[in-house]
Design an enzyme around this catalytic site. Sequence first.
Site, short mmCIF file in Angstrom:
data_model
loop_
_atom_site.label_atom_id
_atom_site.label_comp_id
_atom_site.label_asym_id
_atom_site.label_seq_id
_atom_site.Cartn_x
_atom_site.Cartn_y
_atom_site.Cartn_z
N SER A 119 9.41 -7.78 -7.27
CA SER A 119 7.97 -7.58 -7.32
C SER A 119 7.29 -8.94 -7.50
CB SER A 119 7.62 -6.59 -8.44
OG SER A 119 6.30 -6.14 -8.32
N ASP B 264 8.18 1.71 -0.32
CA ASP B 264 7.44 0.88 -1.27
C ASP B 264 6.03 0.68 -0.72
OD1 ASP B 264 6.43 -0.94 -3.03
OD2 ASP B 264 7.96 -2.47 -2.69
N HIS C 42 9.48 1.13 -4.70
CA HIS C 42 9.47 -0.20 -5.30
C HIS C 42 10.72 -0.42 -6.15
CE1 HIS C 42 7.26 -3.86 -5.94
NE2 HIS C 42 7.17 -3.71 -7.24
#
Length: 755
Positions: free
Chosen positions: A600, A696, A728
């Site tokens: 991320s 995601d 994600h």
Amino acid sequence: MRVPPGFPVSVFGLAAQVPLQQTVNTTSMAQPDFALAEGPNIFSPKDLVELPRPGAGTPNAVGDLVFVPVGEYSLKDKKNSKSIHVAAVESTILPIDIPLANGGEAFWLDSRTLAHAVAEGSGKDKVINLYAISLKVDIDSPAITTFPNSPVLIGKFPTDTATNFRYSAKAETLVFSDLVHADGDIKKVKENDEAWENRGDSAYVYDETFVRHWDTWVGPKRSSLFSVKLSKQPAGKWALGDDYVNLLKDTGHHAPVEPFGGTDDFAVSDSHVVYTTKDPKLPKGWHTKQDVFIIDINGQGSPKELTSGEQGATHSPVFNTAGDKVAWAELDEDGYESDRAKLVLYDLKKDVRFTITQHWDRSVSIIAFAHDDKTVFFTAGDIARIKIFSLPVPDTPASSTTDPDLPPTFRNPREITSSGAVSDIQPLSNGRLVFTRSSLTSPNDVFVLRDLDEGGTPRVDQLTRFAAAGLKGKSLAPGEDFWFEGAEGKKIHGWVIKPPGFKEGEKKKWPILLIIHGGPEGAWEDQWSTRWNPNAFAQQGYVVVAINPTGSTTFGQELTRAIKEDWGGKPFVDLQKGFKYVLDNFPEVDPDRAVAAGASYGGYAINWIQGHPEYGFNFKALVCHDGVFGAESMGYATDELFFVRRIPMGVMETFNWEWGSRPWEPRAREVLKKFDPINYVQNWWTPMLIIHGSKDYRIPETDGISAFHALQQRGVPSRLVIFPDENHWVVNHQNSLKWHHEVFRWLNKYSKKSD
């Protein structure tokens, strides 16, 4: 063939480093060129996948039993087994594990009866069935047992999506959530579902955000809260009513708040329900503002707002025991999801709202009142731990205020726990509190605090040991804290997690792995993870370094807020200085075998480091999971835009919190020019593994694919792993094992010691 000047020859497959390949490499097709380290003394990724995964402990009303939902995956059987673990709080009687063949949810009906809600049937006939499981606790018996006739069917819900159950025994009312169509009628959900499925096309049409959220395209259904009667009949049999009241019908409110909201988004008393919901008047995709409302448990009358209307997000609303006060966590700023969360109380009798942690520089999370309502307990992140704190409940001021005049006793929270990460708290009678806690060395276990009323150090007893058998002999490292001076002279925290067999003085023996957390407003904490587990990395033979740089939480709001418009700035000063601190103070690590990985924002950091060799990390390989490659495009494509904030005058000021403004506006364009990784691809040369989930929607998979294409065209050794069914996070057990295999295969390839 003439190659234009400056054109990357690897496009034509001419680069000597990495020949272009068109084959698809899967687990079943791949050659066994690498094997994960395993053994009786090694905590391997297989162990991580198969270790029990306990949820939070929930005690019964009298406080003598607690149940915990548990999942345990078998790689051999490719099956995730679910169960309910019931343990005694006050006696040595042995616990019981109740298997749940089809999973489901549990909640207490009374002190000896558990309700089990589970989806059963198939197709149009699939619904949630509700069962009663009667427990037998006999002091002459060595263990808790169930009665022979358990479970007993209580009733059926109209859908197979009813969830998040909260039961009020005194009101004989069950409150739960479900997904319903625009008519709000739970009994017509299946009929409406069929009409939607047979509409003749596959189009989704939108006139407002959200278009998609987390991992799901937003369809025609929204979450709502329902109440229904549930009572024990004179003959002792439980009965579920048939009159389902949609408590939020025609309000524009939806609760729990998707995608992660659950029972923490609402609470029930004997007469009312309190809940948090997105403001229906504001576009949901670029606002974080949530309001707290209260409504009669039977849906009589209209909801009443308890918040001021000028706040940002709200979380974790709860009642006190008497039902005459409500508490919740509240953020000041709309649009800023990492603002400091303050503890707000609302006196329902006096109609007064007041904040009691206005001057405390930590963020409140889970909240619960003591049984006598004299104390409020709450969790908060503090110095990379999630601790339990408490405050005495002050007298209600004369009028609503965010800053009441309180003496120090009511301003300075009392720290009750100091280690690990507490994920749930449940106060009991007689100065007790049941809580759930994990750490770097163990997944969730349930504990009980005793003697809280006596003012001294409370006694802690551990009630469960779910991972004891699975971790026996594994010698996981608890992690070592270290501190150093980071950007602008700030004290920055980090962890060092050492591998098995680490001995002081063995110079340059171990490769070093820097892992970078996401958020960016997050932290590496003394907490278990089933995804990015520092010990799982260390046990494969790495000295793991986990730094909490600028932007991290649990160290005060100033540090958290300092990353605004500075994604590629101060955090990387911190990472450079922290990494150098470890190299200078741990001669056992080999700087020539340094590697790094992040997800991320941590993936953004990997892409940013890739473009900035002047930082001098000298990493031999990088791993980027779901990372930001093009920050500008993400500003348009991400699901949660959160661009708009209401300032005190009521005027709308548009801005993107992280980047200074919306991506086409001058301030954001200035910041993006400076800090967007895509602008520095010409400097990329370090071998990199890229992993992305196709579902995601926070950082769309095109970021991962684009980065891979850039690496391939530049002739940089690279590999792309796509999980079509993951978001994600990688949550599927088999996918998790594949993830670990690919990550460690890549790191090992470039960090192993030369012969």
